[in-house]
Write a protein that holds these residues in place. Structure first.
Motif, PDB file in Angstrom:
ATOM      1  N   HIS A  20      88.090  48.321  40.856  1.00  0.00           N
ATOM      2  CA  HIS A  20      89.025  46.964  41.220  1.00  0.00           C
ATOM      3  C   HIS A  20      89.423  47.163  42.676  1.00  0.00           C
ATOM      4  O   HIS A  20      89.882  46.099  43.333  1.00  0.00           O
ATOM      5  CB  HIS A  20      89.923  46.919  40.330  1.00  0.00           C
ATOM      6  N   ARG A  21      88.945  48.219  43.404  1.00  0.00           N
ATOM      7  CA  ARG A  21      89.187  48.343  44.778  1.00  0.00           C
ATOM      8  C   ARG A  21      88.188  47.424  45.421  1.00  0.00           C
ATOM      9  O   ARG A  21      87.029  46.938  45.411  1.00  0.00           O
ATOM     10  CB  ARG A  21      88.920  49.642  45.294  1.00  0.00           C
ATOM     11  N   CYS A  22      88.871  46.773  46.672  1.00  0.00           N
ATOM     12  CA  CYS A  22      88.205  45.832  47.291  1.00  0.00           C
ATOM     13  C   CYS A  22      88.794  45.967  48.728  1.00  0.00           C
ATOM     14  O   CYS A  22      90.249  45.775  48.988  1.00  0.00           O
ATOM     15  CB  CYS A  22      88.494  44.467  46.746  1.00  0.00           C
ATOM     16  N   PRO A  23      87.800  45.553  50.004  1.00  0.00           N
ATOM     17  CA  PRO A  23      88.377  45.466  51.142  1.00  0.00           C
ATOM     18  C   PRO A  23      88.992  44.251  51.676  1.00  0.00           C
ATOM     19  O   PRO A  23      89.329  43.921  52.863  1.00  0.00           O
ATOM     20  CB  PRO A  23      86.950  45.894  52.074  1.00  0.00           C
ATOM     21  N   LEU A  24      88.850  43.316  50.719  1.00  0.00           N
ATOM     22  CA  LEU A  24      89.316  41.829  51.270  1.00  0.00           C
ATOM     23  C   LEU A  24      90.450  41.484  50.214  1.00  0.00           C
ATOM     24  O   LEU A  24      90.837  42.227  49.424  1.00  0.00           O
ATOM     25  CB  LEU A  24      87.943  40.832  50.695  1.00  0.00           C
ATOM     26  N   GLY A  25      90.927  40.424  50.976  1.00  0.00           N
ATOM     27  CA  GLY A  25      92.409  40.012  50.165  1.00  0.00           C
ATOM     28  C   GLY A  25      92.555  38.473  49.727  1.00  0.00           C
ATOM     29  O   GLY A  25      93.406  37.910  49.858  1.00  0.00           O
ATOM     30  N   CYS A  26      91.246  38.096  49.387  1.00  0.00           N
ATOM     31  CA  CYS A  26      91.347  36.670  49.231  1.00  0.00           C
ATOM     32  C   CYS A  26      92.420  36.169  48.052  1.00  0.00           C
ATOM     33  O   CYS A  26      92.497  36.814  46.943  1.00  0.00           O
ATOM     34  CB  CYS A  26      89.846  36.183  48.352  1.00  0.00           C
ATOM     35  N   PRO A  27      92.928  34.954  48.484  1.00  0.00           N
ATOM     36  CA  PRO A  27      94.062  34.445  47.512  1.00  0.00           C
ATOM     37  C   PRO A  27      93.614  33.804  46.335  1.00  0.00           C
ATOM     38  O   PRO A  27      94.261  33.430  45.527  1.00  0.00           O
ATOM     39  CB  PRO A  27      94.501  33.261  48.634  1.00  0.00           C
ATOM     40  N   LEU A  60      69.617  42.498  29.076  1.00  0.00           N
ATOM     41  CA  LEU A  60      68.514  42.071  29.678  1.00  0.00           C
ATOM     42  C   LEU A  60      68.908  42.402  31.255  1.00  0.00           C
ATOM     43  O   LEU A  60      68.431  42.652  32.104  1.00  0.00           O
ATOM     44  CB  LEU A  60      67.616  40.586  29.685  1.00  0.00           C
ATOM     45  N   GLN A  61      70.253  41.440  31.589  1.00  0.00           N
ATOM     46  CA  GLN A  61      70.813  41.487  32.945  1.00  0.00           C
ATOM     47  C   GLN A  61      71.997  42.060  32.981  1.00  0.00           C
ATOM     48  O   GLN A  61      72.946  42.232  32.394  1.00  0.00           O
ATOM     49  CB  GLN A  61      70.873  40.110  33.413  1.00  0.00           C
ATOM     50  N   LEU A  62      72.243  42.920  34.245  1.00  0.00           N
ATOM     51  CA  LEU A  62      73.104  43.788  34.523  1.00  0.00           C
ATOM     52  C   LEU A  62      73.754  43.524  35.843  1.00  0.00           C
ATOM     53  O   LEU A  62      73.138  43.307  36.740  1.00  0.00           O
ATOM     54  CB  LEU A  62      72.913  45.383  34.428  1.00  0.00           C
ATOM     55  N   HIS A  63      75.008  43.041  35.807  1.00  0.00           N
ATOM     56  CA  HIS A  63      75.548  42.389  37.023  1.00  0.00           C
ATOM     57  C   HIS A  63      76.711  43.598  37.446  1.00  0.00           C
ATOM     58  O   HIS A  63      77.839  43.961  36.800  1.00  0.00           O
ATOM     59  CB  HIS A  63      76.520  41.115  36.866  1.00  0.00           C
ATOM     60  N   LEU A  64      76.505  44.402  38.677  1.00  0.00           N
ATOM     61  CA  LEU A  64      77.204  44.945  39.215  1.00  0.00           C
ATOM     62  C   LEU A  64      78.257  44.542  40.023  1.00  0.00           C
ATOM     63  O   LEU A  64      77.949  43.962  41.172  1.00  0.00           O
ATOM     64  CB  LEU A  64      76.466  46.287  39.739  1.00  0.00           C
ATOM     65  N   SER A  65      79.664  44.662  39.576  1.00  0.00           N
ATOM     66  CA  SER A  65      80.687  43.959  40.129  1.00  0.00           C
ATOM     67  C   SER A  65      81.776  44.734  40.556  1.00  0.00           C
ATOM     68  O   SER A  65      81.873  45.975  40.432  1.00  0.00           O
ATOM     69  CB  SER A  65      80.927  42.624  39.640  1.00  0.00           C
ATOM     70  N   GLY A  66      83.003  43.989  40.876  1.00  0.00           N
ATOM     71  CA  GLY A  66      84.229  44.791  41.410  1.00  0.00           C
ATOM     72  C   GLY A  66      85.275  43.821  41.055  1.00  0.00           C
ATOM     73  O   GLY A  66      85.274  42.832  40.328  1.00  0.00           O
ATOM     74  N   GLY A  67      86.246  43.796  42.259  1.00  0.00           N
ATOM     75  CA  GLY A  67      86.310  44.503  43.408  1.00  0.00           C
ATOM     76  C   GLY A  67      85.009  44.626  44.315  1.00  0.00           C
ATOM     77  O   GLY A  67      84.082  43.666  43.712  1.00  0.00           O
ATOM     78  N   GLU A  68      84.923  45.663  44.721  1.00  0.00           N
ATOM     79  CA  GLU A  68      83.647  45.838  45.913  1.00  0.00           C
ATOM     80  C   GLU A  68      82.924  47.060  45.294  1.00  0.00           C
ATOM     81  O   GLU A  68      83.379  48.233  45.323  1.00  0.00           O
ATOM     82  CB  GLU A  68      84.015  46.011  47.058  1.00  0.00           C
ATOM     83  N   PRO A  69      81.851  46.892  44.472  1.00  0.00           N
ATOM     84  CA  PRO A  69      80.990  47.828  43.866  1.00  0.00           C
ATOM     85  C   PRO A  69      80.556  49.006  44.943  1.00  0.00           C
ATOM     86  O   PRO A  69      80.351  50.119  44.691  1.00  0.00           O
ATOM     87  CB  PRO A  69      79.891  47.265  43.198  1.00  0.00           C
ATOM     88  N   ALA A  70      80.415  48.656  46.295  1.00  0.00           N
ATOM     89  CA  ALA A  70      79.758  49.494  47.318  1.00  0.00           C
ATOM     90  C   ALA A  70      81.163  50.604  47.734  1.00  0.00           C
ATOM     91  O   ALA A  70      80.692  51.392  48.261  1.00  0.00           O
ATOM     92  CB  ALA A  70      79.455  48.720  48.534  1.00  0.00           C
ATOM     93  N   LEU A  71      82.301  50.339  47.071  1.00  0.00           N
ATOM     94  CA  LEU A  71      83.022  51.418  47.237  1.00  0.00           C
ATOM     95  C   LEU A  71      82.868  52.556  46.382  1.00  0.00           C
ATOM     96  O   LEU A  71      83.486  53.762  46.540  1.00  0.00           O
ATOM     97  CB  LEU A  71      84.601  50.877  47.070  1.00  0.00           C
ATOM     98  N   ARG A  72      82.162  52.377  45.304  1.00  0.00           N
ATOM     99  CA  ARG A  72      81.565  53.538  44.629  1.00  0.00           C
ATOM    100  C   ARG A  72      80.936  54.513  45.092  1.00  0.00           C
ATOM    101  O   ARG A  72      79.451  54.225  45.693  1.00  0.00           O
ATOM    102  CB  ARG A  72      80.916  53.093  43.237  1.00  0.00           C
ATOM    103  N   ARG A  73      80.948  55.678  45.668  1.00  0.00           N
ATOM    104  CA  ARG A  73      79.942  56.577  46.509  1.00  0.00           C
ATOM    105  C   ARG A  73      78.731  56.825  45.596  1.00  0.00           C
ATOM    106  O   ARG A  73      77.734  57.292  46.213  1.00  0.00           O
ATOM    107  CB  ARG A  73      80.866  57.914  46.550  1.00  0.00           C
ATOM    108  N   LEU A  91      73.585  42.983  42.194  1.00  0.00           N
ATOM    109  CA  LEU A  91      74.498  43.660  42.811  1.00  0.00           C
ATOM    110  C   LEU A  91      75.405  42.332  43.459  1.00  0.00           C
ATOM    111  O   LEU A  91      75.169  41.538  44.073  1.00  0.00           O
ATOM    112  CB  LEU A  91      74.155  44.603  44.037  1.00  0.00           C
ATOM    113  N   ILE A  92      76.654  42.428  42.973  1.00  0.00           N
ATOM    114  CA  ILE A  92      77.449  41.252  43.379  1.00  0.00           C
ATOM    115  C   ILE A  92      78.568  41.934  44.424  1.00  0.00           C
ATOM    116  O   ILE A  92      79.322  42.856  44.112  1.00  0.00           O
ATOM    117  CB  ILE A  92      78.362  40.717  42.206  1.00  0.00           C
ATOM    118  N   THR A  93      78.443  41.654  45.748  1.00  0.00           N
ATOM    119  CA  THR A  93      79.106  42.223  46.851  1.00  0.00           C
ATOM    120  C   THR A  93      79.829  41.260  47.717  1.00  0.00           C
ATOM    121  O   THR A  93      79.154  40.443  47.920  1.00  0.00           O
ATOM    122  CB  THR A  93      77.963  43.223  47.530  1.00  0.00           C
ATOM    123  N   SER A  94      80.808  41.860  48.311  1.00  0.00           N
ATOM    124  CA  SER A  94      81.313  40.935  49.490  1.00  0.00           C
ATOM    125  C   SER A  94      80.516  41.574  50.871  1.00  0.00           C
ATOM    126  O   SER A  94      80.731  40.637  51.802  1.00  0.00           O
ATOM    127  CB  SER A  94      82.737  41.598  49.797  1.00  0.00           C
TER     128      SER A  94
END
Length: 371
Positions: A20-27, A60-73, A91-94
């Motif tokens: 659930h971590r994310c670098p953005l603050g969208c309202p 069949l389909q896997l959607h990698l999301s968050g938050g921002e999934p790129a924050l996972r090392r 990959l669903i990313t900001s």
């Protein structure tokens, strides 16, 4: 396994909320206001097992999301595990926090598709919504890198009153960046978006104009760019089938491992959500009470129970029905046949200009929902 559970068809898609971590603050963020903490996130090995179980279940389909999934090392390892399981990965990313080098590593690990969220076609407006100076430029740069790597690209643009008039510019941006698809999706009123509903809700004239414009744009870009659009159902009188029907086509795994029929299902009280820490994914899909609660049509009351469209729209959104009426079994008030339809009409008319409440990134303790 009961006979009824055995007849449940397999899901097609899995949304893996890695963090659930994310670098953005969208309202308009639709994640819970009370975010799951980093310390509670599933580890790589558990996600690897979940992907194997998902493939065995028929996903069949896997959607990698968050938050921002790129924050996972361990994102590269997670993608590799999904590829090893035979899943198509999106990959669903900001795009903030993800550079060209790491994107290339993800592609080498087997990533199939990239979906980048873009808050607006206007650079300053986009950065304002994201509360991140320079975010728009980073998104555009990563989009170009994805195309250069040969990765199919989707741009996701969340629509609200402040940007609904710039849909043509958003489509032009997607085409210029080399996207094969653009997803124009109205705000989902959950989490922070619910708190900002009056300030985000477009007016009827804006929605009508947007629908006309989208029809023109689809004709113009046919064969070059797929334009998927979801407008607010507050004006249509027709409810949308939530994810193709509750517990019918997809499931969501939260960062801590709770498995949900839909993203906002925890807003409905009385539902107990099983965790992948305690149960196999197939058992959760076929046997957990939360998935069975509104699956199919047996739970319906009138006017849904005798409606000829009941197996097409499945009564609409259960979360919206509860949020507006206090009864998750009620007909979605978006439906013109609902006795509560006036509630939706009132909300559609209640649009007002005002300051947004910004999403914060501060983790909070979630209520215990595991059983």
């Amino acid at each position: 396994m009961t006979g009824r559970a055995a007849t449940v068809p397999p899901p097609l898609g899995l949304l893996a909320e890695l963090t659930h971590r994310c670098p953005l603050g969208c309202p308009y963020c639709s994640n819970p206001v009370a975010l799951e903490h980093r310390a509670d996130e599933l580890d790589t090995a558990t996600w690897t097992r979940v992907f194997r179980e998902a493939a065995g279940l028929g996903v069949l389909q896997l959607h990698l999301s968050g938050g921002e999934p790129a924050l996972r090392r361990d994102l590269v390892e997670i993608v590799a595990a999904a590829r090893a399981a035979g899943l198509y990965t999106n990959l669903i990313t900001s795009a903030v926090g993800l550079d060209a080098r790491r994107l290339a590593a993800l592609a080498a690990a087997g990533l199939d598709h990239v979906q980048i969220s873009v808050q607006d076609s206007d650079r300053d407006a986009a950065d304002h919504v994201a509360r991140r100076p320079g975010a728009f430029a980073r998104k555009a740069a990563l989009a170009r890198e994805a195309v250069a790597l040969g990765l199919p690209l989707t741009l996701n643009c969340v629509i609200h009153r402040g940007n609904i008039g710039r849909i043509p510019e958003m489509v032009a941006l997607a085409a210029a960046l080399g996207a094969g698809r653009i997803e124009i999706a109205h705000v989902q009123y959950h989490g922070w978006a619910l708190a900002n509903r009056a300030a985000l809700m477009p007016r009827r004239g804006q929605v009508d104009a947007a629908e006309r414009e989208i029809a023109i744009l689809r004709d113009r870009h046919r064969g070059d760019l797929v334009i998927d659009a979801v407008m607010p159902d507050h004006f249509s009188g027709v409810p949308k089938p939530c994810l193709g029907g509750w517990g019918r086509r997809s499931l969501v795994v939260t960062p801590s491992g709770l498995v949900l029929p839909c993203h906002a299902a925890p807003t409905i009280p009385g539902l107990a959500f099983w965790s992948v820490r305690d149960h196999a994914l197939e058992s959760i899909w076929r046997e957990s009470p939360a998935f069975a609660a509104f699956r199919g049509t047996e739970w319906m009351r009138e006017p849904c129970a005798s409606c000829p469209k009941r197996e097409r729209d499945f009564g609409g959104c259960r979360c919206q029905a509860f949020a507006l009426t206090g009864d998750a079994r009620a007909t979605d008030p978006a439906c013109a046949l609902s006795p509560d339809h006036g509630l939706v009409a009132a909300l559609a008319a209640a649009a007002e200009d005002g300051p947004w409440r910004w999403r914060t990134d501060r983790p909070a303790t979630v209520d215990a929902r595991r059983s």
